[in-house]
Scaffold this motif. Sequence first.
Motif, PDB file in Angstrom:
ATOM      1  N   ASP A 134       8.044  -2.995  -1.268  1.00  0.00           N
ATOM      2  CA  ASP A 134       6.800  -3.032  -0.498  1.00  0.00           C
ATOM      3  C   ASP A 134       5.968  -4.195  -1.039  1.00  0.00           C
ATOM      4  OD1 ASP A 134       4.661  -2.108   1.246  1.00  0.00           O
ATOM      5  OD2 ASP A 134       3.691  -1.312  -0.532  1.00  0.00           O
ATOM      6  N   SER A 135       4.920  -4.540  -0.301  1.00  0.00           N
ATOM      7  CA  SER A 135       3.992  -5.568  -0.757  1.00  0.00           C
ATOM      8  C   SER A 135       3.307  -5.182  -2.063  1.00  0.00           C
ATOM      9  CB  SER A 135       2.923  -5.819   0.309  1.00  0.00           C
ATOM     10  OG  SER A 135       2.150  -4.648   0.510  1.00  0.00           O
ATOM     11  N   GLY A 136       3.312  -3.889  -2.370  1.00  0.00           N
ATOM     12  CA  GLY A 136       2.690  -3.395  -3.591  1.00  0.00           C
ATOM     13  C   GLY A 136       3.202  -2.004  -3.893  1.00  0.00           C
ATOM     14  N   VAL A 137       2.267  -1.089  -4.140  1.00  0.00           N
ATOM     15  CA  VAL A 137       2.655   0.268  -4.523  1.00  0.00           C
ATOM     16  C   VAL A 137       2.683   1.234  -3.344  1.00  0.00           C
ATOM     17  CG1 VAL A 137       1.854  -0.009  -6.895  1.00  0.00           C
ATOM     18  CG2 VAL A 137       0.273   0.882  -5.150  1.00  0.00           C
ATOM     19  N   VAL A 163      15.547  -0.181   1.586  1.00  0.00           N
ATOM     20  CA  VAL A 163      14.473   0.339   2.423  1.00  0.00           C
ATOM     21  C   VAL A 163      13.300  -0.631   2.356  1.00  0.00           C
ATOM     22  CG1 VAL A 163      12.864   2.236   2.816  1.00  0.00           C
ATOM     23  CG2 VAL A 163      15.197   2.722   2.015  1.00  0.00           C
ATOM     24  N   VAL A 164      12.952  -1.200   3.498  1.00  0.00           N
ATOM     25  CA  VAL A 164      11.779  -2.071   3.586  1.00  0.00           C
ATOM     26  C   VAL A 164      10.583  -1.157   3.830  1.00  0.00           C
ATOM     27  CG1 VAL A 164      10.747  -4.082   4.718  1.00  0.00           C
ATOM     28  CG2 VAL A 164      13.244  -3.867   4.581  1.00  0.00           C
ATOM     29  N   ALA A 165       9.969  -0.699   2.733  1.00  0.00           N
ATOM     30  CA  ALA A 165       8.949   0.343   2.802  1.00  0.00           C
ATOM     31  C   ALA A 165       7.569  -0.249   3.055  1.00  0.00           C
ATOM     32  CB  ALA A 165       8.963   1.163   1.520  1.00  0.00           C
ATOM     33  N   CYS A 166       7.497  -1.103   4.059  1.00  0.00           N
ATOM     34  CA  CYS A 166       6.270  -1.827   4.393  1.00  0.00           C
ATOM     35  C   CYS A 166       6.316  -2.142   5.879  1.00  0.00           C
ATOM     36  CB  CYS A 166       6.204  -3.108   3.567  1.00  0.00           C
ATOM     37  SG  CYS A 166       4.845  -4.228   4.004  1.00  0.00           S
TER      38      CYS A 166
END
Length: 256
Positions: free
Chosen positions: A10-13, A70-73
């Motif tokens: 992700d971009s962060g958390v 997983v692209v979690a963003c």
Amino acid sequence: MSAAPIGVFDSGVGGISVLREIRRLLPGENLVYYADSGHCPYGGKTREQIQARAVAITEYLMARGAKLIVVACNTATIAAVEQLRATYPMPFVGMEPAVKPAAAQTRSGVVGVLATGAALAGDKFHKLVADHARGVRVITQPCPGLVEQVEAGLLDTPETRALVERYTAPLLQQGADVMVLGCTHYPFLRPLIQDVVGKDVSLIDTGAAVARQAQRLLEREGLVNDAGTAGSIEWQGSGDAVQLEKLRRLLMPDGS
């Protein structure tokens, strides 16, 4: 390969909200989480900049042996997931705002979507609405500043509450009875958002659905880790390691 890790980034958390769901559904899987906090937020970056980060992180996770990523963003999914799928051999799972279940659930016929400006501006989002929200009014609301509050660990402060009140007020005024949390950072603000909008408004995110899709892909490829023991979680990132550990403890306090 079944013991190889699932990569999540992700971009962060914010993607930790997705990681939690994967952990809950697939406790035996080894996981590598990459928080790109050194380049957060993605919302103000160009498509090319986001794609470059997605490629760099994918190649890092591949070097760690990831069997699935997983692209979690939501923003990175819109900008880069198709390119990643066309370039790399492993399966990818992306994010999309939960417009379809929200449209099915609304009683008022009005759904609000809280997301980053970049996620709301993409053709992918407009197609999602056209395909799954016919007969339902979908109101979008960009939420600048909320990602930064989560990245700072400020989940319930007067400033964060003021932002939530500002962004949800137009949706409430127009009759939204379901709100989609269209950024993976926002589930960490769920208690605050729910308190602001009231118990009669439903909040939906897609973390659990993404975990189920990851499970389906692993089963299809014969890659489920069935060792019978709890999997490990490796934490990596481009930002400050001390801050990442602090936020990990705040956002995933069970010690995983």
